[in-house]
Design a protein around this motif. Structure first.
Motif, PDB file in Angstrom:
ATOM      1  N   LYS A 140      93.859  57.321 -37.130  1.00  0.00           N
ATOM      2  CA  LYS A 140      93.419  58.720 -37.109  1.00  0.00           C
ATOM      3  C   LYS A 140      93.666  59.360 -38.471  1.00  0.00           C
ATOM      4  CE  LYS A 140      92.797  59.181 -32.482  1.00  0.00           C
ATOM      5  NZ  LYS A 140      91.592  59.638 -31.803  1.00  0.00           N
ATOM      6  N   ILE A 141      92.605  59.876 -39.048  1.00  0.00           N
ATOM      7  CA  ILE A 141      92.694  60.508 -40.369  1.00  0.00           C
ATOM      8  C   ILE A 141      92.546  62.024 -40.219  1.00  0.00           C
ATOM      9  CG2 ILE A 141      91.470  60.708 -42.580  1.00  0.00           C
ATOM     10  CD1 ILE A 141      90.909  57.660 -42.295  1.00  0.00           C
ATOM     11  N   LYS A 142      93.473  62.739 -40.869  1.00  0.00           N
ATOM     12  CA  LYS A 142      93.473  64.210 -40.773  1.00  0.00           C
ATOM     13  C   LYS A 142      92.782  64.868 -41.950  1.00  0.00           C
ATOM     14  CE  LYS A 142      98.002  64.968 -40.425  1.00  0.00           C
ATOM     15  NZ  LYS A 142      99.307  65.603 -40.125  1.00  0.00           N
ATOM     16  N   ALA A 143      92.890  64.212 -43.126  1.00  0.00           N
ATOM     17  CA  ALA A 143      92.350  64.844 -44.335  1.00  0.00           C
ATOM     18  C   ALA A 143      92.061  63.773 -45.381  1.00  0.00           C
ATOM     19  CB  ALA A 143      93.353  65.862 -44.886  1.00  0.00           C
ATOM     20  N   ILE A 144      91.149  64.119 -46.279  1.00  0.00           N
ATOM     21  CA  ILE A 144      90.861  63.238 -47.421  1.00  0.00           C
ATOM     22  C   ILE A 144      90.608  64.112 -48.642  1.00  0.00           C
ATOM     23  CG2 ILE A 144      88.382  63.069 -46.803  1.00  0.00           C
ATOM     24  CD1 ILE A 144      88.476  60.192 -48.012  1.00  0.00           C
ATOM     25  N   ALA A 145      91.189  63.707 -49.765  1.00  0.00           N
ATOM     26  CA  ALA A 145      90.910  64.379 -51.042  1.00  0.00           C
ATOM     27  C   ALA A 145      90.104  63.412 -51.898  1.00  0.00           C
ATOM     28  CB  ALA A 145      92.219  64.738 -51.744  1.00  0.00           C
ATOM     29  N   CYS A 157      79.887  57.184 -46.288  1.00  0.00           N
ATOM     30  CA  CYS A 157      81.329  57.459 -46.155  1.00  0.00           C
ATOM     31  C   CYS A 157      81.595  58.542 -45.111  1.00  0.00           C
ATOM     32  CB  CYS A 157      81.920  57.851 -47.502  1.00  0.00           C
ATOM     33  SG  CYS A 157      82.032  56.442 -48.629  1.00  0.00           S
ATOM     34  N   ARG A 158      80.696  59.497 -44.999  1.00  0.00           N
ATOM     35  CA  ARG A 158      80.866  60.521 -43.948  1.00  0.00           C
ATOM     36  C   ARG A 158      80.866  59.862 -42.580  1.00  0.00           C
ATOM     37  NH1 ARG A 158      77.490  65.765 -46.452  1.00  0.00           N
ATOM     38  NH2 ARG A 158      78.183  65.271 -48.560  1.00  0.00           N
ATOM     39  N   GLN A 159      79.951  58.906 -42.380  1.00  0.00           N
ATOM     40  CA  GLN A 159      79.872  58.217 -41.097  1.00  0.00           C
ATOM     41  C   GLN A 159      81.125  57.372 -40.850  1.00  0.00           C
ATOM     42  OE1 GLN A 159      77.646  58.631 -38.709  1.00  0.00           O
ATOM     43  NE2 GLN A 159      78.483  57.051 -37.357  1.00  0.00           N
ATOM     44  N   VAL A 160      81.635  56.723 -41.898  1.00  0.00           N
ATOM     45  CA  VAL A 160      82.858  55.915 -41.759  1.00  0.00           C
ATOM     46  C   VAL A 160      84.048  56.820 -41.432  1.00  0.00           C
ATOM     47  CG1 VAL A 160      84.517  54.483 -43.041  1.00  0.00           C
ATOM     48  CG2 VAL A 160      82.075  53.957 -43.125  1.00  0.00           C
ATOM     49  N   LEU A 161      84.142  57.954 -42.100  1.00  0.00           N
ATOM     50  CA  LEU A 161      85.224  58.906 -41.803  1.00  0.00           C
ATOM     51  C   LEU A 161      85.131  59.380 -40.354  1.00  0.00           C
ATOM     52  CD1 LEU A 161      85.160  60.962 -45.118  1.00  0.00           C
ATOM     53  CD2 LEU A 161      87.104  59.600 -44.286  1.00  0.00           C
ATOM     54  N   ASN A 162      83.912  59.570 -39.883  1.00  0.00           N
ATOM     55  CA  ASN A 162      83.694  60.056 -38.519  1.00  0.00           C
ATOM     56  C   ASN A 162      84.326  59.127 -37.477  1.00  0.00           C
ATOM     57  OD1 ASN A 162      82.265  62.111 -36.902  1.00  0.00           O
ATOM     58  ND2 ASN A 162      81.151  60.335 -36.117  1.00  0.00           N
ATOM     59  N   ASP A 189      91.922  64.125 -33.726  1.00  0.00           N
ATOM     60  CA  ASP A 189      91.407  64.991 -32.658  1.00  0.00           C
ATOM     61  C   ASP A 189      91.023  66.367 -33.191  1.00  0.00           C
ATOM     62  OD1 ASP A 189      91.878  62.809 -31.120  1.00  0.00           O
ATOM     63  OD2 ASP A 189      93.748  63.568 -30.245  1.00  0.00           O
ATOM     64  N   LYS A 190      91.639  66.757 -34.313  1.00  0.00           N
ATOM     65  CA  LYS A 190      91.293  68.057 -34.928  1.00  0.00           C
ATOM     66  C   LYS A 190      90.276  67.887 -36.044  1.00  0.00           C
ATOM     67  CE  LYS A 190      95.647  70.434 -34.003  1.00  0.00           C
ATOM     68  NZ  LYS A 190      96.929  70.748 -34.622  1.00  0.00           N
ATOM     69  N   GLY A 191      89.691  66.714 -36.174  1.00  0.00           N
ATOM     70  CA  GLY A 191      88.686  66.485 -37.217  1.00  0.00           C
ATOM     71  C   GLY A 191      89.318  66.064 -38.533  1.00  0.00           C
ATOM     72  N   TYR A 199      86.273  71.488 -47.027  1.00  0.00           N
ATOM     73  CA  TYR A 199      85.226  71.436 -46.006  1.00  0.00           C
ATOM     74  C   TYR A 199      85.816  70.764 -44.774  1.00  0.00           C
ATOM     75  CZ  TYR A 199      81.774  71.891 -49.832  1.00  0.00           C
ATOM     76  OH  TYR A 199      81.034  72.302 -50.907  1.00  0.00           O
ATOM     77  N   THR A 200      85.112  70.846 -43.657  1.00  0.00           N
ATOM     78  CA  THR A 200      85.458  69.985 -42.523  1.00  0.00           C
ATOM     79  C   THR A 200      84.371  68.913 -42.425  1.00  0.00           C
ATOM     80  OG1 THR A 200      84.212  71.256 -40.896  1.00  0.00           O
ATOM     81  CG2 THR A 200      86.514  71.900 -41.269  1.00  0.00           C
ATOM     82  N   LEU A 201      84.760  67.768 -41.828  1.00  0.00           N
ATOM     83  CA  LEU A 201      83.759  66.714 -41.640  1.00  0.00           C
ATOM     84  C   LEU A 201      82.630  67.217 -40.747  1.00  0.00           C
ATOM     85  CD1 LEU A 201      82.869  63.799 -42.151  1.00  0.00           C
ATOM     86  CD2 LEU A 201      84.175  63.134 -40.118  1.00  0.00           C
ATOM     87  N   ASP A 202      82.975  68.022 -39.755  1.00  0.00           N
ATOM     88  CA  ASP A 202      81.925  68.555 -38.863  1.00  0.00           C
ATOM     89  C   ASP A 202      80.897  69.376 -39.627  1.00  0.00           C
ATOM     90  OD1 ASP A 202      82.942  67.294 -36.691  1.00  0.00           O
ATOM     91  OD2 ASP A 202      83.926  69.057 -35.833  1.00  0.00           O
TER      92      ASP A 202
END
Ligand code: THU
Length: 122
Positions: A64-69, A84-89, A94-96, A110-113
């Motif tokens: 579970k990943i919470k954040a990425i810089a 990469c957006r799809q891989v992060l998804n 649970d909080k994105g 930004y948020t992934l959503d």
């Protein structure tokens, strides 16, 4: 995290694009993992910094990943590519996922959503 992304971008292997990128992910266990892009003469085999960082987290047992810089010396606001957006998804907490990039006067989150609306996934 952005400092770690900056540091690891120096290890980028990007002789073809000359576009170094570094990424740093934060997991639900509060561990961080870094990655840089590495290219290949066949071009299509290039791995982005984000996927490299995610792979290191997964290999260490994280799910579970919470954040990425993300950081590139060549571009402000270096957001992840579509792949990469799809891989992060796949590995969002649970909080994105918060996606942190550098802008001229600081950071932008930004948020992934936001960046991958109506996403496909489990
Ligand atoms: N790249 C990344 O590593 N992450 C991004 O968010 C954008 C693109 C890499 C792929 C390739 O090695 C180079 O940057 C130019 O596209």
């Amino acid at each position: 995290m952005l400092e770690a992304a900056k540091r690891v971008s120096k290890n980028s292997y990007s002789p073809y694009s000359k576009f170094p990128v570094g990424a740093c992910v934060l997991t639900e266990n509060d561990n961080i993992y870094t990655g840089c892009n590495f290219e290949n003469s066949s071009l299509g085999l290039t791995i982005c910094a984000e996927r490299n960082a995610v792979g290191s987290a997964i290999a260490d047992g994280e799910r579970k990943i919470k954040a990425i810089a993300i950081y590139s010396p060549n571009m402000q606001k270096c957001t992840p590519c579509g792949a990469c957006r799809q891989v992060l998804n796949e590995f969002k907490s649970d909080k994105g996922i918060d996606i942190i990039v550098e802008v001229s006067d600081g950071l932008l989150v930004y948020t992934l959503d936001e960046l991958l609306p109506e996403s496909f996934g489990l």
